[in-house]
Design an enzyme around this catalytic site. Sequence first.
Site, mmCIF file in Angstrom:
data_model
loop_
_atom_site.group_PDB
_atom_site.id
_atom_site.type_symbol
_atom_site.label_atom_id
_atom_site.label_comp_id
_atom_site.label_asym_id
_atom_site.label_seq_id
_atom_site.Cartn_x
_atom_site.Cartn_y
_atom_site.Cartn_z
ATOM 1 N N GLU A 27 -20.976 9.406 18.010
ATOM 2 C CA GLU A 27 -19.577 9.605 17.605
ATOM 3 C C GLU A 27 -19.435 9.941 16.127
ATOM 4 O O GLU A 27 -18.605 10.761 15.740
ATOM 5 C CB GLU A 27 -18.738 8.362 17.933
ATOM 6 C CG GLU A 27 -18.352 8.237 19.403
ATOM 7 C CD GLU A 27 -19.398 7.503 20.234
ATOM 8 O OE1 GLU A 27 -20.447 7.107 19.676
ATOM 9 O OE2 GLU A 27 -19.174 7.323 21.448
ATOM 10 N N HIS A 29 -13.420 -1.795 25.891
ATOM 11 C CA HIS A 29 -12.951 -0.475 26.318
ATOM 12 C C HIS A 29 -11.435 -0.398 26.477
ATOM 13 O O HIS A 29 -10.932 0.552 27.053
ATOM 14 C CB HIS A 29 -13.579 -0.093 27.668
ATOM 15 C CG HIS A 29 -14.998 0.386 27.581
ATOM 16 N ND1 HIS A 29 -15.977 -0.319 26.942
ATOM 17 C CD2 HIS A 29 -15.585 1.518 28.043
ATOM 18 C CE1 HIS A 29 -17.129 0.345 27.036
ATOM 19 N NE2 HIS A 29 -16.910 1.463 27.689
#
Lengths: 352, 325
Positions: free
Chosen positions: B60, B129
């Site tokens: 990322e 998440h």
Amino acid sequence: MASSTKPSSKPSSKRFKSSKNGAGGSEGLDESGVAANIDHLHLFRQMFLIRQFELACGENYSNGMIRGFLHLYVGQEATGVGAISALRDDDYIVSHYRDHGHALARGVDVNRSMAELFGRATGTSKGKGGSMHIFDAAKRFMGGHAIVAGQMPLAAGLALAQQYEKTDGLTICFFGDGSTNQGIYHETMNLAAVWKLPVLFFLENNMYGMGSSIERVRAGGIDFYPGMSTYEIPAAEVDGMDVLAVREATETAVARIRAGAGPQFIEAKTFRFVGHSLADGQKYRGQKEVKEWEQRDPINTFPALLIKKGMATQKQIEEIKARVDEEVAEAVEFAERSPEPDPSEIDTDILA
Amino acid sequence: MAEIVLREALKRGLEEALDNDPRIFMMGEDIGEYGGAYAVTDGFLKKYGPERIKDTPISEQAFLGAGIGAAAAGLRPIVEFMSMSFTLVAFDQIVNMAANIRYMSGGQISVPMVIRAPTGAGVQLGATHSQSFETWLAEVPGMKVVCPSTPYDALGLLRSAIKDDNPVFMAEPALLYGAKGEVPDEYYDIEIGKADVTREGSDVTLVSYGYGMRPLNEAADRLSAKGVSVEVIDLRSLSPLDITTVVSSVQKTYKLVVVDNARRTGGIMAEVAAEVQERASEWLDGPIMRVGSDDVPWPYNRGLEREVLTDADDILRAVEYGFGL
């Protein structure tokens, strides 16, 4: 102090051997007296400009004109000057927080660079960036960056744009040995390799990440270039105190990148003769080690070599030094008499 | 005018951008071969090719950072994160680089980049998440943060985000990708930084954004059924924050309930409440009531997660407690 960080008294091309596919080092001048297309005196002039600029920064830090963190490039001049001299104007340069040398080697205005350190309105970033954040987009100097290794994907992205637009331009990314233990360093190496980006990763290995010698923080010794095989990135080691060797290694890597070979890696072994920043008392290393490296100071060794080979006279060297001293004095004066930024500048340049 | 789901609205906005501007390309994990974790980019690789639809390694920091570099060089990348929670890994690049680089270069560098990420809880993905960090990013100068609650807003905000010369973060409520709504065939866009008064009323103002609009609308329906006249505001943009629209509403209803789908503490609604208190305290008939999800890590268990999530009952309790309505 660790003996492995000692310089060899005389760098040999054996010590600075290249890895597989890598560029070789050089002893500076070849037997025939060196390629004619290199302006040796210009290289010296740039190195000396950086040295004197940095010493002037140090003085003006001591007298309070420059504040914040100040990281000087003293000792590393041959790496930045040699590497940047091998680039084209349309190549991008990305630097770290020890960025003054790269900026000056690129030809960023000396006065405006000094003014930025003084925090003045005439500075390269209008006084909003400071020592660690010199930018000159017109010269494709895309910044000093102050989060260790944080600049690496920026360089990959600039290179991605060059690839996307099908130019043969490239991006050089300078970083230090301290960067190599950041996750983003490894992420960027892989990304650049898997996408074959036109980026030259240029490691300035000055043996210390702030006060931590490589041995204390890295498993695997002081050499980084062999590890690049992990990413299938061709890598070379070069003597970072030898401006011509650095230039030659860079030229080789640059030619490969322009030919479409993807990322290349150069590790220059170099040394800063001063502390990490002006706040550094250097308790972590002995002066003996510093003195040994200073024997190889390119500011002294390079002109001595040129004179010995009959490629320059002492008088020419002295003239360059005198002109550079004037230029730096003028830059300090320019910064001193430049205005402080107007308070209205606080909330400009935030959004486009 | 056709009724489509939010995912389709996003897809339409991305396709027209890719069709119209060769500088636009997309990067992200599994957006190509796989078609996107939430299927927003399904079919894009075939249509636009691997140079413009870039599958990235699971890195990322590197691919978000590469987006910044590409944008600084004049391209207009659209970068997708697979989850809002994964943006944490790249926060250094988002904040220190994307948002700061313009200022620290004295205005020399622009980063015209859109960052998209699914946000929010509700599908039992557990603590790592399910978070809603758009509220953190709203504090960062140098970037914009938007979050749609309908297909209409998703397309309108996406078009504006893509046109914008700044980094724009688009938080996409994961639970709303399948939400339906009317979207006109003709072009429109939505100015970033303008809240939407979705329902006019005179007794109480309810404010939320993103997935929070769903329990809020349910609460508004139930209040209306009781004869309470409710004004509903969807912020749509967290940064810039359109506090003027909220203040104007409070000057009409004198009562304010702010509702966050994210955790209650330190969220954007704390900011809304503080701003309204400073600007319109004399108009307030009672306390500003703040509703949010519980200040706990998101639990996996279905029942527990539902208990933590803001729902219409929580909002109705706040309205009753604060104003006796």
